[in-house]
Design an enzyme around this catalytic site. Structure first.
Site, PDB file in Angstrom:
ATOM      1  N   GLU A   1      -9.894   5.675   2.906  1.00  0.00           N
ATOM      2  CA  GLU A   1     -10.242   4.868   4.074  1.00  0.00           C
ATOM      3  C   GLU A   1     -10.240   5.761   5.302  1.00  0.00           C
ATOM      4  O   GLU A   1      -9.368   6.628   5.440  1.00  0.00           O
ATOM      5  CB  GLU A   1      -9.235   3.726   4.257  1.00  0.00           C
TER       6      GLU A   1
ATOM      7  N   GLU B   1       0.831  -1.198   0.000  1.00  0.00           N
ATOM      8  CA  GLU B   1       0.000   0.000   0.000  1.00  0.00           C
ATOM      9  C   GLU B   1       0.872   1.257   0.000  1.00  0.00           C
ATOM     10  O   GLU B   1       1.945   1.267   0.595  1.00  0.00           O
ATOM     11  CB  GLU B   1      -0.899   0.000   1.243  1.00  0.00           C
TER      12      GLU B   1
END
Length: 422
Positions: free
Chosen positions: A337, A226
């Site tokens: 997120e 990520e």
């Protein structure tokens, strides 16, 4: 008679003294027991800081209070890993993806400043042969739930757009607004993301925008790489927007971490510090600033490389760190997120992206543009069959589009709690 009374008194006094001494001893013992865990924790924190904060060739104080240590490239945390003790650092990838607008001379020189800078650059740069590492402070570690969990995400925080169980979707308290592709084999991903400073309601919450490269199932064996930007008061102690990376090979359980907070990612670049603040930032109705991130698998060596902007190859995750990703990825996700801890029983007002919904468009909503994947022939391609996913579109939403200049893109985000998101 007097002598007998005195003897009895002496005996009583002795009994009282022994009892008092025993009481004091038990008090002292309890105090020692209470002090012992605190002492152990202090020693554990000190040992952890010593492991993370390597000896610096030079240190630079950033305007935001960070200390950036310029550490010799061969002394970085990655080389604490037992499998990397005799590793030869790969100073450049064997191959870049085809279709990337890239000047190879920039990899070697690493001199050109990217359009997005980092705050610490105002006060200096690291010399060649070193890498910049944000110094970890004692308070950073103490904010974590434990020394062992410092620098790690919580288990099951990954967005799973394939799940149809609404209870499973919200069990971790993490919420997402993403675009994704799945059903093929992927060898990398790229995106350009505009950068904001979203409001965070509580210090144990965060807001981030990133890409995920995923392999395995959404069970205990998930592999993930990520990269993106985040605001995380718990991790960094402030509300600054920072560049970050993350990796795990077991669904965030024991392996992996943010940035360079464990052994794993090998950095080769002397200009960009993982976890350091980014500037300038986009303004609502004003100037927009974005960063480009590319992660791809070198077809020769097999390592997963990361590039920041068009100019900086930052380093790589060695392929042995992973099981599924040692071969390829089965899903790629792009998006936002947040952590929703439901303070006071209501949805959090922590914002995602700009804190505004996608329909507000350019200059007001946050975006990912020119999203691409890397295929099995090491070519950057437009993704096919892009899906979208969000747990609660009334709180955070996502809308995709396509254009000549931006290719595949999407706007995403939202304010969190509102009259429509109670």
């Amino acid at each position: 008679m007097a002598a007998r009374v005195s003897a009895r008194h002496v005996m009583v006094w002795l009994l009282v003294a022994v009892a008092a001494a025993a009481t004091c001893f038990s008090c002292a013992g309890a105090g020692s027991v209470r002090r012992a865990p605190a002492t152990r924790q202090r020693l554990e924190v000190q040992r952890h800081l010593k492991r993370l904060n390597k000896q610096a060739v030079k240190s630079i104080k950033s305007p935001d209070g960070d200390i950036i240590d310029c550490v010799h490239i061969s002394h970085q945390p990655a080389f604490d890993h037992p499998f990397l003790k005799n590793h030869t650092i790969q100073m450049r990838p064997a191959f870049h993806p085809e279709g990337l607008l890239f000047d190879e001379s920039k990899v070697a020189s690493q001199k050109k400043t990217p359009s997005m800078a980092q705050l610490w650059h105002q006060n200096g740069r690291c010399p060649e042969g070193t890498i910049p590492i944000r110094r970890t402070k004692r308070d950073d570690v103490l904010r974590a739930s434990s020394v062992k969990r410092y620098g790690k995400k919580k288990h099951r925080s990954i967005p799973n757009p394939l799940s149809i169980d609404p209870d499973l979707l919200n069990e971790s308290g993490h919420q997402h607004a993403i675009a994704y592709v799945e059903g093929d084999t992927y060898y990398g991903a790229k995106a350009t993301i505009n950068v904001w400073e979203p409001r965070i309601q509580q210090s144990n919450e965060f807001s981030l925008s990133q890409l995920w490269i995923l392999g395995g199932s959404f069970g205990e064996d998930l592999n993930s790489i990520e990269a993106g930007w985040q605001v995380s008061p718990d991790l960094y102690g402030d509300n600054n927007t920072r560049l970050f990376t993350y990796w795990t090979s077991d669904s965030y359980q024991a392996t992996g971490c943010y940035n360079l907070l464990c052994s794993g990612f090998i950095q080769i670049n002397s200009e960009i510090a993982m976890g350091a603040a980014i500037y300038p930032l986009s303004r609502y109705g004003g100037s927009q600033y974005d960063i480009s991130i590319l992660v791809w698998k070198d077809p020769k060596e097999g390592h997963w490389w990361m590039q920041f902007g068009n100019d900086y190859v930052l380093g790589y995750w060695p392929s042995f760190l992973f099981s599924y990703l040692a071969d390829s990825a089965s899903m790629v996700e792009w998006g936002g997120e947040v952590v929703n801890s439901e303070p006071d029983g209501e949805h959090t007002s922590t914002a995602m992206g700009s804190g505004h919904f996608p329909e507000e468009g350019f200059g007001r909503s946050s975006y990912f543009r020119n999203i691409q994947i890397v295929d099995e022939s090491n070519n950057l391609k437009a993704p096919r069959g892009v899906g979208t996913f969000t747990e609660q579109s009334n709180c955070y939403d996502v809308q995709t589009g396509n254009s000549n200049h931006w290719g595949h893109f999407f706007y995403y985000g939202g304010p969190g709690r509102s009259s429509n998101c109670p």
